[in-house]
Design an enzyme around this catalytic site. Structure first.
Site, PDB file in Angstrom:
ATOM      1  N   ILE A 111      -8.152 -50.688 -54.288  1.00  0.00           N
ATOM      2  CA  ILE A 111      -7.651 -51.511 -53.187  1.00  0.00           C
ATOM      3  C   ILE A 111      -6.440 -52.277 -53.710  1.00  0.00           C
ATOM      4  O   ILE A 111      -6.552 -53.037 -54.672  1.00  0.00           O
ATOM      5  CB  ILE A 111      -8.753 -52.496 -52.723  1.00  0.00           C
ATOM      6  CG1 ILE A 111      -9.879 -51.744 -52.015  1.00  0.00           C
ATOM      7  CG2 ILE A 111      -8.191 -53.609 -51.841  1.00  0.00           C
ATOM      8  CD1 ILE A 111      -9.521 -51.145 -50.682  1.00  0.00           C
ATOM      9  N   ASP A 112      -5.283 -52.060 -53.103  1.00  0.00           N
ATOM     10  CA  ASP A 112      -4.074 -52.710 -53.606  1.00  0.00           C
ATOM     11  C   ASP A 112      -3.712 -53.941 -52.768  1.00  0.00           C
ATOM     12  O   ASP A 112      -4.434 -54.317 -51.841  1.00  0.00           O
ATOM     13  CB  ASP A 112      -2.912 -51.706 -53.677  1.00  0.00           C
ATOM     14  CG  ASP A 112      -2.513 -51.200 -52.301  1.00  0.00           C
ATOM     15  OD1 ASP A 112      -2.855 -51.844 -51.291  1.00  0.00           O
ATOM     16  OD2 ASP A 112      -1.847 -50.162 -52.241  1.00  0.00           O
ATOM     17  N   SER A 113      -2.576 -54.557 -53.129  1.00  0.00           N
ATOM     18  CA  SER A 113      -2.212 -55.821 -52.480  1.00  0.00           C
ATOM     19  C   SER A 113      -1.978 -55.657 -50.979  1.00  0.00           C
ATOM     20  O   SER A 113      -2.291 -56.540 -50.183  1.00  0.00           O
ATOM     21  CB  SER A 113      -0.969 -56.408 -53.155  1.00  0.00           C
ATOM     22  OG  SER A 113       0.083 -55.470 -53.125  1.00  0.00           O
TER      23      SER A 113
ATOM     24  N   ASP B  58      -3.484 -53.457 -49.092  1.00  0.00           N
ATOM     25  CA  ASP B  58      -4.814 -53.331 -48.494  1.00  0.00           C
ATOM     26  C   ASP B  58      -5.426 -54.717 -48.266  1.00  0.00           C
ATOM     27  O   ASP B  58      -6.028 -54.981 -47.222  1.00  0.00           O
ATOM     28  CB  ASP B  58      -5.752 -52.537 -49.422  1.00  0.00           C
ATOM     29  CG  ASP B  58      -5.329 -51.075 -49.578  1.00  0.00           C
ATOM     30  OD1 ASP B  58      -4.846 -50.496 -48.602  1.00  0.00           O
ATOM     31  OD2 ASP B  58      -5.493 -50.541 -50.680  1.00  0.00           O
TER      32      ASP B  58
END
Lengths: 82, 243
Positions: free
Chosen positions: A39-41, A43
């Site tokens: 899960i990235d920024s 997301d």
């Protein structure tokens, strides 16, 4: 109207928002890190939007940056709502 | 052809904005025709679009107001569904040589041309990211890159739009959302009357001013499915002026 904020409700909301972004539901535990879940920024921005709509709690960029695990996010929302 | 979702064009009651609204409607987008003061103009544009078989709705709102993004996007979403195309076109000028530009004229131009575009983009990205599709086009100007004495505030706002375009594009590209700019040169509209057209025309290799439709055609391309791999760029439409 924002929903009444309980830890369970926050957990449900965050888990289902995360599940829509890729990870399997059973991977999304309190101890799972966003890195493990891929899960990235961006997301997290989407998750923050769901939280804001659901609970009326706004999560700022610098607060989101400090979140490492799913549990961190749940605790932050509960703390900010009370 | 009708689509799910809608397109919003700010400052669309006349000039380049009106041409863009018509072009997007012709592509099948239901269009929000935003205006600040020219309600008659916006109604006229919407009527023309409907007569041509499209869908349009005049949407009032001054983009320089902090709360305008919510009310404009909200109104359009209620009528036509998620805003999947946003064209930040609304712009004002308040020309003067730098020593004579007052704070008010500086702020008014920056608030409308740059901050207004940012706030609308921020608001509309929510729906676009969720939809995994979106198109943002910012209407900049060659004055952002090429000096035109007397327009420091306008130039700063337009150069700001180009910077905004690239950065936001990089942030959201992986969600299927593209963010681009067009930079028109000298285009015949009410707004460019008195900008010193003659002086410019001599320098334009095409030896004429552009039309709003020629700018709209570029926006139409950037909004299309075919332009899905074009993002973060500024398309200059100036008859060769900055070539």
């Amino acid at each position: 109207m924002p929903a009444t904020v309980t830890t369970d409700k926050v957990e449900q909301t965050i888990v289902s928002a995360l599940a829509e972004l890729g990870p399997e539901r059973d991977e999304i535990t309190r101890d799972a890190t966003f890195e493990q879940l891929d899960i990235d920024s961006l997301d997290l921005v989407e998750v923050a939007q769901v939280i804001e709509e659901e609970f009326g709690v706004e999560i700022k960029g610098e607060e989101a940056e400090k979140l490492n695990t799913v549990g961190d996010a749940i605790d932050l929302v509960v703390a900010k709502a009370s | 052809m009708s689509r799910e979702g809608s397109a919003l064009v700010t400052g669309a009651s006349r000039g380049i904005g009106a041409a863009i609204a018509r072009a997007l409607a012709a592509e099948g987008w239901p269009v929000g025709v935003n205006y600040r003061s020219d309600q008659d103009g916006a109604k006229r544009v919407a009527r023309e679009i409907e007569r041509a078989g499209g869908s349009a709705e005049p949407v009032p709102g001054d983009v320089s107001d902090a709360g305008a993004a919510d009310s404009i996007v909200g109104a359009l979403e209620e009528r036509f569904g998620t805003v999947l195309v946003l064209v930040n076109n609304a712009g004002v000028r308040a020309d003067g040589l730098s020593p004579q530009i007052g704070d008010e004229d500086w702020e008014r131009v920056l608030d409308t041309n740059l901050s207004g575009a940012f706030r609308l983009t921020r608001r509309a990205l929510r729906g676009m990211m969720r939809a995994r599709f979106g198109r943002v086009v910012n209407v900049a100007s060659i004055v952002g890159q090429r000096a035109n004495p007397g327009q420091a505030n306008y130039a700063a706002s337009k150069a700001g739009l180009v910077g905004l375009t690239g950065t936001v594009a990089a942030e959201v590209a992986r969600r299927g959302v593209t963010v681009n700019a067009v930079a028109p040169g000298l285009v015949e509209t009410e707004m460019t009357n008195g900008v010193g057209q003659e002086r410019f025309l001599d320098a334009v290799p095409a030896r004429r001013a552009g039309t709003p439709e020629e700018v709209a055609a570029c926006v139409r391309f950037l909004v299309s499915e075919e332009a899905s791999y074009v993002t973060g760029t500024t398309l200059t439409v100036d008859g060769g002026l900055t070539a």
